[in-house]
Scaffold this motif. Structure first.
Motif, PDB file in Angstrom:
ATOM      1  N   ASN A   1       0.802  -1.135  -0.113  1.00  0.00           N
ATOM      2  CA  ASN A   1      -0.093  -0.006  -0.018  1.00  0.00           C
ATOM      3  C   ASN A   1       0.828   1.317   0.114  1.00  0.00           C
ATOM      4  O   ASN A   1       0.247   2.439   0.041  1.00  0.00           O
ATOM      5  N   ASN A   2       2.150   1.293   0.024  1.00  0.00           N
ATOM      6  CA  ASN A   2       3.039   2.345   0.042  1.00  0.00           C
ATOM      7  C   ASN A   2       3.806   2.476  -1.353  1.00  0.00           C
ATOM      8  O   ASN A   2       3.760   1.414  -2.051  1.00  0.00           O
ATOM      9  N   SER A   3       4.538   3.230  -1.624  1.00  0.00           N
ATOM     10  CA  SER A   3       5.157   3.377  -2.939  1.00  0.00           C
ATOM     11  C   SER A   3       6.491   2.685  -3.009  1.00  0.00           C
ATOM     12  O   SER A   3       6.661   1.845  -2.226  1.00  0.00           O
ATOM     13  N   ASP A   4       6.991   2.476  -4.319  1.00  0.00           N
ATOM     14  CA  ASP A   4       7.835   1.587  -4.655  1.00  0.00           C
ATOM     15  C   ASP A   4       9.299   2.013  -3.764  1.00  0.00           C
ATOM     16  O   ASP A   4      10.041   1.271  -3.341  1.00  0.00           O
ATOM     17  N   PHE A   5       9.438   3.472  -3.711  1.00  0.00           N
ATOM     18  CA  PHE A   5      10.536   3.838  -2.941  1.00  0.00           C
ATOM     19  C   PHE A   5      10.540   3.119  -1.613  1.00  0.00           C
ATOM     20  O   PHE A   5      11.634   2.915  -0.790  1.00  0.00           O
ATOM     21  N   THR A   6       9.461   3.204  -1.010  1.00  0.00           N
ATOM     22  CA  THR A   6       9.458   2.731   0.502  1.00  0.00           C
ATOM     23  C   THR A   6       9.951   1.240   0.600  1.00  0.00           C
ATOM     24  O   THR A   6      10.919   1.001   1.298  1.00  0.00           O
ATOM     25  N   ALA A   7       9.766   0.180  -0.095  1.00  0.00           N
ATOM     26  CA  ALA A   7      10.341  -1.215  -0.235  1.00  0.00           C
ATOM     27  C   ALA A   7      11.642  -1.001  -0.644  1.00  0.00           C
ATOM     28  O   ALA A   7      12.573  -1.559   0.018  1.00  0.00           O
ATOM     29  N   GLN A   8      12.267  -0.286  -1.477  1.00  0.00           N
ATOM     30  CA  GLN A   8      13.643  -0.333  -2.052  1.00  0.00           C
ATOM     31  C   GLN A   8      14.414   0.323  -0.722  1.00  0.00           C
ATOM     32  O   GLN A   8      15.309  -0.075  -0.616  1.00  0.00           O
ATOM     33  N   GLU A   9      13.858   1.476  -0.082  1.00  0.00           N
ATOM     34  CA  GLU A   9      14.759   2.127   0.908  1.00  0.00           C
ATOM     35  C   GLU A   9      14.971   1.100   1.787  1.00  0.00           C
ATOM     36  O   GLU A   9      15.972   1.019   2.728  1.00  0.00           O
ATOM     37  N   LEU A  10      13.793   0.327   2.438  1.00  0.00           N
ATOM     38  CA  LEU A  10      13.707  -0.540   3.706  1.00  0.00           C
ATOM     39  C   LEU A  10      14.816  -1.636   2.967  1.00  0.00           C
ATOM     40  O   LEU A  10      15.716  -1.935   4.005  1.00  0.00           O
ATOM     41  N   GLN A  11      14.829  -2.048   1.793  1.00  0.00           N
ATOM     42  CA  GLN A  11      15.883  -3.284   1.401  1.00  0.00           C
ATOM     43  C   GLN A  11      17.259  -2.467   1.665  1.00  0.00           C
ATOM     44  O   GLN A  11      18.223  -3.227   2.020  1.00  0.00           O
ATOM     45  N   ASN A  12      17.496  -1.574   1.135  1.00  0.00           N
ATOM     46  CA  ASN A  12      18.829  -0.804   1.067  1.00  0.00           C
ATOM     47  C   ASN A  12      19.348  -0.624   2.404  1.00  0.00           C
ATOM     48  O   ASN A  12      20.234  -0.829   2.714  1.00  0.00           O
ATOM     49  N   LYS A  13      18.307  -0.056   3.555  1.00  0.00           N
ATOM     50  CA  LYS A  13      18.812   0.091   4.868  1.00  0.00           C
ATOM     51  C   LYS A  13      19.190  -0.981   5.494  1.00  0.00           C
ATOM     52  O   LYS A  13      20.190  -1.080   6.136  1.00  0.00           O
ATOM     53  N   ILE A  14      18.553  -2.341   5.327  1.00  0.00           N
ATOM     54  CA  ILE A  14      18.786  -3.662   6.114  1.00  0.00           C
ATOM     55  C   ILE A  14      19.919  -4.059   5.478  1.00  0.00           C
ATOM     56  O   ILE A  14      20.826  -4.506   6.160  1.00  0.00           O
ATOM     57  N   SER A  15      20.110  -3.942   4.254  1.00  0.00           N
ATOM     58  CA  SER A  15      21.288  -4.641   3.611  1.00  0.00           C
ATOM     59  C   SER A  15      22.486  -3.763   3.923  1.00  0.00           C
ATOM     60  O   SER A  15      23.611  -4.421   4.195  1.00  0.00           O
ATOM     61  N   ALA A  16      22.542  -2.582   4.089  1.00  0.00           N
ATOM     62  CA  ALA A  16      23.604  -1.646   4.423  1.00  0.00           C
ATOM     63  C   ALA A  16      24.064  -1.906   5.671  1.00  0.00           C
ATOM     64  O   ALA A  16      25.017  -2.120   6.316  1.00  0.00           O
ATOM     65  N   MET A  17      23.214  -2.248   6.771  1.00  0.00           N
ATOM     66  CA  MET A  17      23.227  -2.599   8.137  1.00  0.00           C
ATOM     67  C   MET A  17      23.971  -3.831   8.424  1.00  0.00           C
ATOM     68  O   MET A  17      24.905  -3.828   9.081  1.00  0.00           O
ATOM     69  N   TYR A  18      23.707  -4.676   7.447  1.00  0.00           N
ATOM     70  CA  TYR A  18      24.116  -6.089   7.515  1.00  0.00           C
ATOM     71  C   TYR A  18      25.571  -6.136   7.069  1.00  0.00           C
ATOM     72  O   TYR A  18      26.567  -6.495   7.943  1.00  0.00           O
ATOM     73  N   GLN A  19      25.821  -5.287   5.879  1.00  0.00           N
ATOM     74  CA  GLN A  19      27.324  -5.383   5.186  1.00  0.00           C
ATOM     75  C   GLN A  19      28.234  -4.668   6.272  1.00  0.00           C
ATOM     76  O   GLN A  19      29.328  -5.047   6.262  1.00  0.00           O
ATOM     77  N   GLU A  20      27.845  -3.697   7.041  1.00  0.00           N
ATOM     78  CA  GLU A  20      28.714  -3.131   7.825  1.00  0.00           C
ATOM     79  C   GLU A  20      29.121  -3.819   9.037  1.00  0.00           C
ATOM     80  O   GLU A  20      30.099  -3.932   9.447  1.00  0.00           O
ATOM     81  N   LEU A  21      28.098  -4.461   9.911  1.00  0.00           N
ATOM     82  CA  LEU A  21      28.034  -5.282  10.901  1.00  0.00           C
ATOM     83  C   LEU A  21      28.775  -6.766  10.618  1.00  0.00           C
ATOM     84  O   LEU A  21      29.619  -7.012  11.429  1.00  0.00           O
ATOM     85  N   ALA A  22      28.663  -7.031   9.411  1.00  0.00           N
ATOM     86  CA  ALA A  22      29.383  -8.319   8.841  1.00  0.00           C
ATOM     87  C   ALA A  22      30.986  -8.210   8.963  1.00  0.00           C
ATOM     88  O   ALA A  22      31.609  -9.061   8.866  1.00  0.00           O
ATOM     89  N   LYS A  23      31.389  -6.856   8.862  1.00  0.00           N
ATOM     90  CA  LYS A  23      32.899  -6.676   8.963  1.00  0.00           C
ATOM     91  C   LYS A  23      33.448  -7.263  10.272  1.00  0.00           C
ATOM     92  O   LYS A  23      34.486  -7.469  10.430  1.00  0.00           O
ATOM     93  N   SER A  24      32.540  -7.043  11.373  1.00  0.00           N
ATOM     94  CA  SER A  24      33.098  -7.119  12.681  1.00  0.00           C
ATOM     95  C   SER A  24      32.633  -8.358  13.396  1.00  0.00           C
ATOM     96  O   SER A  24      33.058  -8.959  14.582  1.00  0.00           O
TER      97      SER A  24
END
Length: 298
Positions: free
Chosen positions: A230-253
């Protein structure tokens, strides 16, 4: 427009959507369409002839729009069904060459009733239309962000400098977590098949504890999927980007179970069971799609 500027402009636009009833919503829709489609014409009621069931059109293409903005879409679906029938019948009486019909509904990101959706499909088939469907708030948002930046700002208004909003939490992730928190997540909106991810669990050195929590989260995806739909394409894409970026940063440590719980803490704005449970629902979606944690080597 930067991601932060777009996120803030989206908040401004959604505020307009939630405040727009009646003519205010029709004017908002027409403002977007005037930028998107140069041949669009808004039709205003005129004397005793009204608008002849046509709130706007692209006449040369046979495309017609009827706009409706009830205060509460969920309480008004019987009225919406009746109005669709009346409006389309009236449109046929006064206008020719109807190729496409769009019912522009301010659902305020709540979705539409299945009966109303089926009615538009029936009208499409019965009248051999090329298209006949709803345009909802999320569709308008997608249309808005297909425009140039100056056109977007003409619709949403001035966008404050994100640097001056350091104390304001305007992130989409927290917006979604607040929506999920306290909701009956296992709402049966759609049937979800249990994922077979034992191999991925083992490959990433996750324990049975994390596996059970991810599986439980996955079975509670109904509310999250409905919200994203029920929300825009931007909402889903931004959520995916945010979670992926968090994971990639934490996976370094971190790795294994430690990485899992660090990610839960990073996603959740508070260390409460309610927020953490909602965070794991989101994580389960992206665990399945392999946006977080590694896919086993074949």
């Amino acid at each position: 427009m930067t991601r932060d500027e777009r996120t803030i402009s989206r908040i401004l636009f959604q505020k307009k959507i939630h405040e727009a009833d009646g003519q205010k919503f029709e004017d908002l829709f027409s403002a977007i369409m005037n930028y998107k489609e140069p041949d669009f014409t808004q039709i205003k009621p005129w004397g005793n002839i009204g608008d002849r069931k046509n709130d706007g059109c692209i006449l040369g293409k046979g495309i017609y729009f009827q706009v409706h903005a009830p205060e509460d879409v969920k309480k008004s679906y019987h009225e919406i069904i009746k109005k669709i029938q009346t409006d389309f019948s009236g449109l046929q009486s006064h206008w020719g060459n109807i190729q496409e019909f769009y019912y522009v509904l301010n659902d305020k990101y709540k979705g539409v009733n299945a009966d109303a959706l089926q009615l538009l499909e029936t009208i499409k088939q019965s009248n051999s239309l090329k298209e006949c469907k709803f345009i909802r708030a999320n569709d308008l948002e997608n249309m808005l962000y297909s425009l140039d930046d100056d056109q977007i700002m003409a619709i949403t208004g001035h966008i404050p400098d994100p640097a001056n909003l350091a104390s304001l939490d305007y992130g989409i992730l927290n917006e979604i977590l607040d929506h999920l928190k306290g909701k009956p997540l296992n709402n049966g909106i759609e049937k979800i098949v249990a994922p077979d991810w034992d191999e991925k669990i083992n490959f990433n050195n996750l324990s049975i504890n994390e596996s059970v929590r991810l599986t439980n989260g996955y079975f509670q995806l109904g509310t999250l999927n409905e919200y994203l739909k029920n929300n825009s394409d931007f909402t889903a894409q931004e959520l995916q980007n945010k979670i992926s970026a968090m994971y990639q940063e934490l996976a370094k440590s971190y790795s294994g179970s430690e990485l899992f719980w660090e990610l839960v803490s990073e996603v959740s704005p508070r260390s409460s069971a309610e927020y953490q449970a909602s965070s794991i629902v989101i994580m389960s979606m992206y665990f399945e799609t392999c946006d977080i944690f590694e896919e086993p080597v074949q």
